[in-house]
Every structure is written in structure tokens, then in C-alpha cells.
Design an enzyme around this catalytic site. Structure first.
Site, PDB file in Angstrom:
ATOM      1  N   CYS A 132       0.920  -1.279  -0.055  1.00  0.00           N
ATOM      2  CA  CYS A 132       0.172   0.071   0.179  1.00  0.00           C
ATOM      3  C   CYS A 132       0.718   1.319  -0.090  1.00  0.00           C
ATOM      4  O   CYS A 132       0.454   2.331  -0.713  1.00  0.00           O
ATOM      5  CB  CYS A 132      -0.938   0.203   1.154  1.00  0.00           C
ATOM      6  SG  CYS A 132      -1.152  -1.414   1.760  1.00  0.00           S
ATOM      7  N   ARG A 188       7.132 -10.774   5.769  1.00  0.00           N
ATOM      8  CA  ARG A 188       6.943 -10.635   7.157  1.00  0.00           C
ATOM      9  C   ARG A 188       7.420 -11.751   8.032  1.00  0.00           C
ATOM     10  O   ARG A 188       7.452 -13.065   7.773  1.00  0.00           O
ATOM     11  CB  ARG A 188       5.426 -10.385   7.326  1.00  0.00           C
ATOM     12  CG  ARG A 188       4.564  -9.517   6.692  1.00  0.00           C
ATOM     13  CD  ARG A 188       3.130  -9.484   6.672  1.00  0.00           C
ATOM     14  NE  ARG A 188       2.567  -8.584   5.763  1.00  0.00           N
ATOM     15  CZ  ARG A 188       1.129  -8.491   5.697  1.00  0.00           C
ATOM     16  NH1 ARG A 188       0.379  -9.415   6.339  1.00  0.00           N
ATOM     17  NH2 ARG A 188       0.729  -7.789   4.564  1.00  0.00           N
ATOM     18  N   GLN A 201       0.971 -11.069  -2.796  1.00  0.00           N
ATOM     19  CA  GLN A 201      -0.396 -10.778  -2.616  1.00  0.00           C
ATOM     20  C   GLN A 201      -0.954 -10.396  -3.887  1.00  0.00           C
ATOM     21  O   GLN A 201      -0.115  -9.723  -4.864  1.00  0.00           O
ATOM     22  CB  GLN A 201      -0.603  -9.414  -1.644  1.00  0.00           C
ATOM     23  CG  GLN A 201      -0.143  -9.614  -0.316  1.00  0.00           C
ATOM     24  CD  GLN A 201      -0.313  -8.692   0.434  1.00  0.00           C
ATOM     25  OE1 GLN A 201       0.226  -7.496  -0.102  1.00  0.00           O
ATOM     26  NE2 GLN A 201      -1.051  -8.494   1.469  1.00  0.00           N
ATOM     27  N   ASP A 236      -2.489  -7.906  -5.018  1.00  0.00           N
ATOM     28  CA  ASP A 236      -2.875  -6.602  -4.436  1.00  0.00           C
ATOM     29  C   ASP A 236      -3.379  -5.785  -5.429  1.00  0.00           C
ATOM     30  O   ASP A 236      -3.070  -5.651  -6.427  1.00  0.00           O
ATOM     31  CB  ASP A 236      -1.831  -6.035  -3.975  1.00  0.00           C
ATOM     32  CG  ASP A 236      -2.228  -5.461  -2.350  1.00  0.00           C
ATOM     33  OD1 ASP A 236      -3.163  -5.288  -2.213  1.00  0.00           O
ATOM     34  OD2 ASP A 236      -1.132  -4.968  -1.755  1.00  0.00           O
ATOM     35  N   HIS A 260      -5.075  -1.357  -5.100  1.00  0.00           N
ATOM     36  CA  HIS A 260      -5.720  -0.213  -4.101  1.00  0.00           C
ATOM     37  C   HIS A 260      -6.400   0.647  -5.212  1.00  0.00           C
ATOM     38  O   HIS A 260      -5.987   1.098  -6.471  1.00  0.00           O
ATOM     39  CB  HIS A 260      -4.501   0.564  -3.765  1.00  0.00           C
ATOM     40  CG  HIS A 260      -3.584  -0.413  -2.767  1.00  0.00           C
ATOM     41  ND1 HIS A 260      -2.592  -1.067  -2.954  1.00  0.00           N
ATOM     42  CD2 HIS A 260      -4.072  -0.791  -1.352  1.00  0.00           C
ATOM     43  CE1 HIS A 260      -2.286  -1.863  -2.008  1.00  0.00           C
ATOM     44  NE2 HIS A 260      -3.194  -1.709  -0.868  1.00  0.00           N
ATOM     45  N   LYS A 270     -15.107  -2.924   6.478  1.00  0.00           N
ATOM     46  CA  LYS A 270     -14.657  -4.003   5.613  1.00  0.00           C
ATOM     47  C   LYS A 270     -15.589  -4.825   5.367  1.00  0.00           C
ATOM     48  O   LYS A 270     -16.421  -5.097   6.144  1.00  0.00           O
ATOM     49  CB  LYS A 270     -13.114  -4.399   5.754  1.00  0.00           C
ATOM     50  CG  LYS A 270     -13.357  -5.577   7.150  1.00  0.00           C
ATOM     51  CD  LYS A 270     -12.209  -6.192   7.437  1.00  0.00           C
ATOM     52  CE  LYS A 270     -12.110  -6.899   8.975  1.00  0.00           C
ATOM     53  NZ  LYS A 270     -10.951  -7.982   8.774  1.00  0.00           N
ATOM     54  N   HIS A 300      -8.529  -1.360  -0.084  1.00  0.00           N
ATOM     55  CA  HIS A 300      -7.480  -2.195  -0.376  1.00  0.00           C
ATOM     56  C   HIS A 300      -8.293  -3.570  -0.770  1.00  0.00           C
ATOM     57  O   HIS A 300      -9.403  -3.989  -0.203  1.00  0.00           O
ATOM     58  CB  HIS A 300      -7.095  -2.779   0.714  1.00  0.00           C
ATOM     59  CG  HIS A 300      -5.959  -1.361   1.747  1.00  0.00           C
ATOM     60  ND1 HIS A 300      -4.725  -1.462   1.671  1.00  0.00           N
ATOM     61  CD2 HIS A 300      -6.594  -0.486   2.511  1.00  0.00           C
ATOM     62  CE1 HIS A 300      -4.623  -0.372   2.119  1.00  0.00           C
ATOM     63  NE2 HIS A 300      -5.741   0.260   2.712  1.00  0.00           N
TER      64      HIS A 300
HETATM   65 ZN    ZN Z   1      -3.154  -2.544   1.109  1.00  0.00          ZN
END
Ligand code: ZN
Ligand code: ZN
Length: 656
Positions: free
Chosen positions: A343, A372, A390, A392, A394, A478, A524
């Protein structure tokens, strides 16, 4: 005497919102009886104003009551915790002089941590213990709570240093024992009415466990067990466990040659083998195609970022000290972090130039690899790793666009589930706790708008959803999907998260119709979550029999002997022209062995070629798992049609 003390009736609020009056000292079982006898028979636990109580606890004030049966998580918890008392009783009888410590319920069953002293529990004893547990259970002993003073409790447990430590940390006046049969245990409560409903019990395993989880402390023996209200439930559970073992993604990943781990490379860092990499790539291409249609733009960002970037985003505070530590360069004071999230990078991509409301929404997508730190004990196959990718994206939009953007993301997630054979799912909408407004950032107006947008999107898309108050992150509401796999286990997939925090921290702006600068809202979303975890779930859900469009290889050509090798090569070429992924097994093995190996490899189609096929320009088709039933002989064109029709059944085109 005040009016209050004269009150003889209490008001009980039930989960459906209805309020009923009962005489003071009514018990949960009485309340259940007032609803129906059937319910009263099935109620095994209860909670009152958020605290777990016994079904026999007398209610003396107004409040909210929830009644639990075996079908509720809380019901199972009470059932299993109660069984741990019975098991402890059996263990004390069979191993006199042992010291009991703690015996909580867990997700599947319960355990009891025991100091066996010089004695040892072995598998050969399990049956004896189980039989004794069931014997005690059949005697239908009630579980009864009893208050005990601290001094009494300490005196009773004077020879048990573990219980003594627990009691020392409790306030006098709050200490209770639970009695059943001639057994008692230090306990806070939360039991089923009596032992009689425990009809099946099994000890699952024993393992070492340090007292209070601290390796400086003495090692105890953790005895794991599970129990059920019906014998059949236990049989089903054990079968499910066996099936889960067969489907374990770590086992299948090895058999199908998808991924591996190397101690040299490091724990929790999966290495994707060619077949696994191809599978990942196919999934990525599938999502990229749909995302392109949905107006996403692909971006690429580096695997590291300056520490300052994550200080700005707040991720350093969250992951910093407990995660991978900064990377230093020869330059003075330069520090980089492995990225834990994509992000912040995407926020800076947004910040690359000024935007007008007319330009929004911007949708940036990236298969971004993040790192992580997980403790080595927490690592598990592909589901808990230290580096993962991910899917991912945005979305940066105006408050007015939130509604339609949310719906579009739901469409995309549903498309993903549909194409991969996940049919059984529910949604959870996480909203604010209205009693704690200070917990959240962003204006009340925006929160209301966002929560309403999510709820109406969930409703309009026909999702089966629940609203959970107080479950939202501090930075926005969310929506999560809870997907049930073929074994009935739930997985959280496809989270869609609204965020008011990062736009603020990164000072993201756009120029509105009023010519003033405004903050965009960030969404997200990651339908797969991570490629690693998703493939693990998909492997266990399908047992490796992926939808045909996703299979690394869709067919294997098995020649009856070397004589037909040339024909096999010709078949392969024709299949390639039809874009069917196939390979030839030209090992010098019997056809029976080749078929067995292809079955293990979960090869969807086995194409057998011999003299007849070579002469007629055909193939003999055997389907995986069908043991030769329904074998057909067809031309290559006919086979291509069968493959394409089957693919079209699951893999639809994404419609925007
Ligand atoms: Zn994110
Ligand atoms: Zn208890």
C-alpha cells in the site's frame, strides 16, 4: 427499603431483540423452557451480558441472554471444556499423585496440561482412559460451581505448585471450584449441565508443553482430547481428519511437484517448481485479464522501501520491532525495510501527479511480494510463510464512487470464486462500535457513507451476509468472505477494506468540482489474498484436482509400446495446436504402471495410443479417477471439443 430491592421480575433480552419478563432467579434453562421444550433439551451453555455462565446460574438482574447448543461455537467450547474435567478425573484415578494444571477447550476439542511426575502416559493407555471418561459420563454427574476463599483454595492445593501459582494471582472472593462426581477443579465456569451428554470421547495425542508456555519452566504433558454428543459425530470427525491428511497441501504439493522448501534458502520461503510456477502464472493471468476489463492498471514496485516510508504509513510501528530488521547500506544513516505491505508504494504512485475528481477512480494492481517475520514455530507449509505474493490492488476514489467501486470489487471476487469452484461462502461486514466513536479516524459522515455503501452492495449482490459491530479496523469498515472448502472448513478470503488512514498519512488529494482539494478514499482488496495461501487452500479444497483450465497438464499421452512413439508425438503436436497442455509418458514401463502414475499425478485425461488408434488417427480417452469406466475412443478434434466444453463450464468470461 427502596423500590429496587422489591423488584421481583427481571427483563431478559434475547438475541432476536425480543424482551421477556421472568421472575428473579430464573435460570437460562428456565428461559429455554419458556421458548420450547426442545430448545431446553438442547441448551448446553449460555452467556449473560457477554460473560459465559452455567445453564443453572440464577439470573438476578436485567440483561441480554444467549443460549447455546452443540451447534454453536460457544456450546462446543463448554462441551469440550467440561470433558477436560472428566478426563482430568480419569487421569487422577489411573495415575495417582499427578498434578493437574490447566484444561481449556480449543478449536477442535480440548487439552489438559499435566505434571505426571515419575509416571508416563503412553498410547497403549488411551483406551483405558477413554473408557473411564465414558463410564463417568454415563453416571450423569451435574457440574456445579462453588465459591471458595483464597485461603481454602491455597490449602487444598498446597501440594500443587501450578494451581498455587494460579490461585495466588486471583482476588479473594472471585475464586470458584467446579464439582462433578467426587472430583473438583479450580475453574472460572462455563460447563454443560451434566456429564451425561458426553457420548463419545477420544484422546488424540500427547505432547510436551512448558508450564505457561515459557521454556524456562518445567515441561508438562499436554493431553489432547475431543468429545461429541453422538458416537457418529466422532466417527465422522476421524474420517474428516483422515481426508484432511490425504489432502494436506504440503503432501500434495510434493506429489504434484508444485513447490518445495530449502533449509539453505531459509524457513518459510517457498520455492516454486516449474509446475507450481506455471500454475501461479495461470492464476495471475486469469486475474489480470479480469482486472484489465474492470479498469485496473498494472503497476510494479520494488521489494524494499526506505524505513521512513513505513514510518509514514504506520507499518513500522506495527511490524518494525517484531519483524525483519532494517537493511543498511554503506551510506551513513540509510535504512531500508523489506516491504510488509504494498500500500505505501501505491500511495506514492498516486502522489506522482495531481488528480482531478474527473480522473478518479484510479485502480492500481500489482502481484506484489511482501515479507513478514513469523516465528519458526508458527510457519506452516504455504499458509504461514515469511515471503508471499499478494494479488494486491488499491482503488483511490471519491466518497460518491465508493458504492459502485465496492460493488465492482464484489463482482470480481465472485467471479474468482466461481471460476475456481468455491460455491459455499458467506460474507461478514465489519462496522464500527457505535459506543466507542473515539476509536476510529475519519469523519462520522464518511463512516456512515462507507458502511451503508458496503451493506447495500452486499445486499444488492445477493450475498448471504452478517453485520459485525465493533469488528471494523480503526481506519475503516470492511467486507470479508468466509469460504467453506470441500471438508467444511472455513477460510477467510477476498477481503475488501475501506481505508481513511493512509490517504491522510500520505496526504493524498484530488481537486473536486468545487476546485478545492479533497482526500480520496482508498480501498484495499485481494481476491486470492496471497498466491501461496490461496494455492494451499485450493489444493486442499480440490485435493489437487484443479478446474481443468488451471491444471498444469491437462492430458498425458501413454503409448502402449515404443512402436507408437511417433504417433504419440503427432498427437502431442495436434493437441498443442488446440492449446491443450499435454505431455508424453515414453518411459519403458507397462501401460498399467503408466496409468497408476498418471492417476497419482491427478492427470485429468490419459490418452492411450496403440495400434488401433495409430491406424485410425484416434486416441482412447480415460478420465482421472474413473477406473476405466466410460473410456471412449475419439479423434483429436473431438477430444479438443470435450476439453473446451468442460473448461467453459467453470471458466466464464468476466463481464463488467
Ligand atoms: Zn493495501
Ligand atoms: Zn471448568
Amino acid at each position: 427499603m427502596g423500590l429496587k430491592n422489591l423488584k421481583r421480575m427481571i427483563k431478559i433480552t434475547l438475541p432476536d431483540g425480543s424482551i421477556k419478563e421472568f421472575a428473579k432467579s430464573t435460570t437460562p434453562i428456565d428461559v429455554a423452557k419458556s421458548i420450547s421444550e426442545g430448545l431446553a433439551r438442547n441448551v448446553i451453555s449460555a452467556s449473560f451480558n457477554g460473560s459465559t455462565i452455567e445453564t443453572s446460574t440464577e439470573l438476578t438482574t436485567d440483561g441480554s441472554l444467549i443460549l447455546y447448543t452443540w451447534n454453536d461455537k460457544e456450546g462446543k467450547k463448554a462441551f469440550w471444556h467440561s470433558t477436560s474435567h472428566v478426563m482430568a478425573q480419569a487421569l487422577e484415578e489411573i495415575y495417582p499423585g499427578i498434578k493437574l494444571t490447566l484444561g481449556p477447550a480449543i478449536d477442535n476439542g480440548f487439552y489438559y496440561d499435566v505434571d505426571f511426575g515419575d509416571q508416563k502416559i503412553v498410547e497403549a493407555d488411551f483406551k483405558k482412559i477413554e473408557d473411564r471418561v465414558l463410564e463417568i459420563s454415563r453416571e450423569k454427574h451435574e457440574f456445579k460451581m462453588r465459591p471458595v476463599t483464597k485461603a481454602e483454595a491455597l490449602a487444598i492445593y498446597k501440594d500443587n505448585e501450578y494451581k498455587t501459582e494460579l490461585i495466588s494471582n486471583l482476588e479473594d472472593g472471585t475464586i470458584t471450584f467446579c464439582d462433578h462426581s467426587n472430583f473438583f477443579d479450580l475453574c472460572r465456569g462455563g460447563h454443560i449441565p451434566n456429564t451425561g451428554i458426553i457420548k463419545a470421547m477420544k484422546i488424540m495425542s500427547v505432547a510436551g508443553a512448558y508450564w505457561r508456555g515459557d521454556e524456562k519452566n518445567k515441561q508438562l504433558t499436554r493431553v489432547y482430547g475431543i468429545s461429541f454428543p453422538k458416537q457418529k459425530d466422532l466417527t465422522d470427525y476421524l474420517e474428516l481428519l483422515e481426508e484432511a491428511k490425504r489432502r494436506d497441501h504440503r503432501k500434495l504439493g510434493k506429489e504434484l511437484e508444485l513447490f518445495t522448501f530449502s533449509q539453505k534458502v531459509g524457513q518459510g520461503l517457498p520455492l516454486w517448481l516449474p509446475k507450481g510456477a506455471a500454475l501461479r502464472d495461470r492464476l495471475e493471468q486469469f486475474l489480470k485479464r479480469a482486472q484489465k476489463k474492470a479498469g485496473y492498471e498494472q503497476v510494479v514496485t520494488p521489494h524494499i522501501g526506505q524505513k521512513e516510508l513505513y514510518v509514514t504509513s504506520g507499518h513500522y510501528a506495527k511490524y518494525g520491532a517484531d519483524s525483519f530488521q532494517p537493511i543498511h547500506t554503506p551510506a551513513e544513516g540509510e535504512e531500508f525495510l523489506l516491504k510488509p505491505m504494498n500500500c505505501p508504494h501505491h500511495c506514492e504512485i498516486y502522489n506522482n501527479k495531481p488528480w482531478s475528481y474527473k480522473d478518479l477512480p484510479k485502480r492500481y494492481a500489482e502481484f506484489g511480494t511482501v515479507y513478514r517475520y513469523e516465528q519458526s514455530g508458527e510457519l506452516h507449509g504455504l499458509t504461514r510463510v515469511r515471503g508471499f505474493t499478494q494479488d494486491d490492488a488499491h482503488i483511490f476514489c471519491t466518497p460518491d464512487q465508493l458504492d459502485s467501486e465496492f460493488k465492482k470489487v464484489i463482482d470480481l471476487v465472485l467471479y474468482v470464486f466461481g471460476s475456481l469452484g468455491f460455491e459455499n461462502f458467506t460474507a461478514q461486514v465489519s462496522v464500527r462500535d457505535l459506543d466507542n466513536p473515539d476509536k476510529y479516524i475519519g469523519s462520522i459522515e464518511n463512516w456512515e457513507k462507507a458502511e451503508n455503501a458496503i451493506i447495500s452492495a452486499a445486499r444488492d449482490k445477493g450475498l448471504n451476509y452478517v453485520i459485525e459491530s465493533g469488528e471494523a479496523a480503526f481506519y475503516g469498515p470492511k467486507l470479508d468472505f468466509m469460504v467453506k472448502d470441500a471438508l467444511g472448513r472455513s477460510w477467510q478470503l477476498g477481503t475488501i477494506q475501506v481505508d481513511y488512514n493512509l490517504p491522510e498519512r500520505f496526504e493524498l488529494t484530488y481537486k473536486g468540482a468545487d476546485d478545492k482539494l479533497h482526500r480520496p478514499i482508498m480501498i484495499h482488496r485481494a481476491p486470492f489474498g496471497s498466491m501461496e495461501r490461496f494455492i494451499a487452500i485450493l489444493l486442499e479444497h480440490t485435493a489437487g484436482n484443479f478446474p481443468l483450465w488451471l491444471m498444469p497438464e491437462q492430458a498425458i499421452i501413454l503409448s502402449l509400446s515404443e512402436k507408437y512413439e511417433n504417433y504419440a508425438k503427432k498427437v502431442l503436436e495436434l493437441l498443442e495446436n488446440h492449446e491443450i497442455r499435454a505431455l508424453i509418458d515414453n518411459r519403458n514401463e507397462t501401460i498399467g504402471k503408466k496409468i497408476r502414475d498418471a492417476e497419482v499425478q491427478k492427470m485429468p485425461f490419459m490418452l492411450i495410443v496403440g495400434e488401433e488408434e495409430a491406424n485410425n488417427g484416434t486416441i482412447s480417452v480415460r478420465r482421472h479417477g474413473q477406473e476405466g469406466k466410460g473410456n471412449i475412443t475419439v479423434t483429436i478434434d473431438e477430444f479438443a471439443k470435450i476439453v473446451n466444453e468442460e473448461i467453459a463450464k467453470t471458466l466464464k468470461t468476466f463481464e463488467v
